[in-house]
Write an enzyme that holds these catalytic residues in place. Structure first.
Site, mmCIF file in Angstrom:
data_model
loop_
_atom_site.group_PDB
_atom_site.id
_atom_site.type_symbol
_atom_site.label_atom_id
_atom_site.label_comp_id
_atom_site.label_asym_id
_atom_site.label_seq_id
_atom_site.Cartn_x
_atom_site.Cartn_y
_atom_site.Cartn_z
ATOM 1 N N ASP A 42 3.379 -2.968 -5.439
ATOM 2 C CA ASP A 42 4.374 -2.564 -4.465
ATOM 3 C C ASP A 42 4.409 -3.551 -3.303
ATOM 4 O O ASP A 42 4.156 -4.744 -3.485
ATOM 5 C CB ASP A 42 4.095 -1.141 -3.992
ATOM 6 C CG ASP A 42 2.803 -1.033 -3.170
ATOM 7 O OD1 ASP A 42 2.048 -2.026 -3.086
ATOM 8 O OD2 ASP A 42 2.548 0.045 -2.607
ATOM 9 N N PHE A 47 -0.580 -0.787 -9.228
ATOM 10 C CA PHE A 47 0.825 -0.442 -9.066
ATOM 11 C C PHE A 47 1.453 -1.383 -8.036
ATOM 12 O O PHE A 47 1.348 -1.168 -6.823
ATOM 13 C CB PHE A 47 0.958 1.014 -8.619
ATOM 14 C CG PHE A 47 -0.031 1.922 -9.301
ATOM 15 C CD1 PHE A 47 -0.095 2.001 -10.686
ATOM 16 C CD2 PHE A 47 -0.921 2.669 -8.551
ATOM 17 C CE1 PHE A 47 -1.023 2.819 -11.311
ATOM 18 C CE2 PHE A 47 -1.850 3.501 -9.165
ATOM 19 C CZ PHE A 47 -1.910 3.575 -10.546
#
Length: 328
Positions: A224, A222
């Site tokens: 980020d 993910f």
């Protein structure tokens, strides 16, 4: 200019990170990154409640880092949390007080004042991107009411046990989850929040109801702003001097800038390399031959939690990139 002029992977760092994670699996310590191991995450026999709680949280799961001189801190059950965990604590406090904020009807009609009150911090500072969060909550609530019987559980059931099917449902139906970038004339689908939503549902259902997704290993990490920082600290990623000059307090990268897209893309590739290296070690190293397979989603969670556990020393050595966006 090539992307590798800004950032590159280091094979030795990949190897050491792979061993670090496999050792954690082997000795059981990786269990501390499990979804249900987080004290602010719900433990419930009610699958609908779990699905709706997770959906609400991942609808607002972006940009928690505070502006300079401010804080985002929330106390719940006698403990003060920051960042994502502070938002979870705020939602839990609201639910305990009788405010059903994860209900689609509340979401669809929530006002700026209501959302501001929901995420009231101990320090009195507002949550970043408040207006953008209100829009995301409203839009998501309306779609649930119009298409999915007012509950995210309907989306989960429609996916029929497939992470990829649920990912497609989320991206097709919920606007704020469509995290894509343009890079050298091509559209790059990063989909951080959509994928973490799927992974969170998988984690909660697998751990509490033995109903996870069979293809969870097809998701990427993910991308980020904290995982690349930790990957750089672990030696998996190497930042160029030019990139480092653009990071740090008081500096921000624009959404969609080359530096921002490259950092997120490099994080995805780095975690893929770690997964591949773990596979090689499991096949060739006697120390790891009986260790289970670890998907990129767990690599992400391990590295993300590692960053929180070693925050002080990591902050002193590697800055994180600051980009104000609803996508992470």
């Amino acid at each position: 200019m090539k992307a590798t002029d800004l950032i590159k992977t280091n094979n030795e760092g990949v190897n050491s990170a792979a061993k670090l994670i496999l050792d954690a699996v082997k000795d059981g310590s990786i269990n501390h990154v499990a979804y249900s191991a987080m004290e602010v995450h719900p433990k419930s026999n009610d699958i609908k409640y779990l699905a709706d709680w997770i959906f609400f949280m991942d609808t607002v799961n972006f940009s928690f880092w505070p502006d300079e001189g401010q804080k985002f801190d929330v106390t719940w059950n006698g403990k003060t949390y920051t960042g994502y965990f502070a938002a979870c604590a705020a939602v839990n406090k609201a639910l305990e007080s009788g405010k059903n904020v994860i209900n689609a009807k509340w979401m669809a009609t929530a006002t700026l004042d209501q959302v501001n009150e929901l995420f009231t911090t101990d320090s009195g500072h507002p949550i970043p991107l408040l207006e953008e969060r209100v829009k995301a909550i409203n839009d998501s609530g309306r779609v649930l009411l119009e298409k999915w019987n007012g509950t995210f559980l309907s989306c989960v059931e429609a996916a029929n046990g497939s992470a990829q099917a649920l990912l497609k449902i989320v991206v097709d139906n919920f606007e704020s989850f469509r995290d894509v970038a343009q890079f050298r004339g091509k559209t790059v689908c990063i989909l951080k929040r959509a994928q973490i939503l799927v992974a969170d549902v998988h984690g909660a259902l697998e751990e509490q109801h033995s109903k996870g997704f069979k293809d969870i290993d097809t998701l990427t990490m993910f991308a980020d702003y904290r995982v690349p920082q930790a990957l750089a600290y672990l030696g998996v990623l190497e930042y160029s001097p030019r990139l480092l000059s653009k990071l740090g307090p008081g500096k921000r990268l624009e959404v969609g800038s080359e530096e921002e897209v490259v950092m997120r893309g490099a994080s995805i590739w780095a975690c893929e390399l770690i997964v591949r290296e773990m596979g090689r070690l499991r096949g060739e190293d006697e120390n790891y031959k009986d260790v289970r397979k670890v998907p990129a989603t767990e690599v992400d969670m391990f590295v993300w939690v590692y960053r929180r556990q070693h925050a002080k020393e990591i902050e002193e050595k590697i800055p994180f990139h600051r980009t104000r966006t609803i996508y992470y």
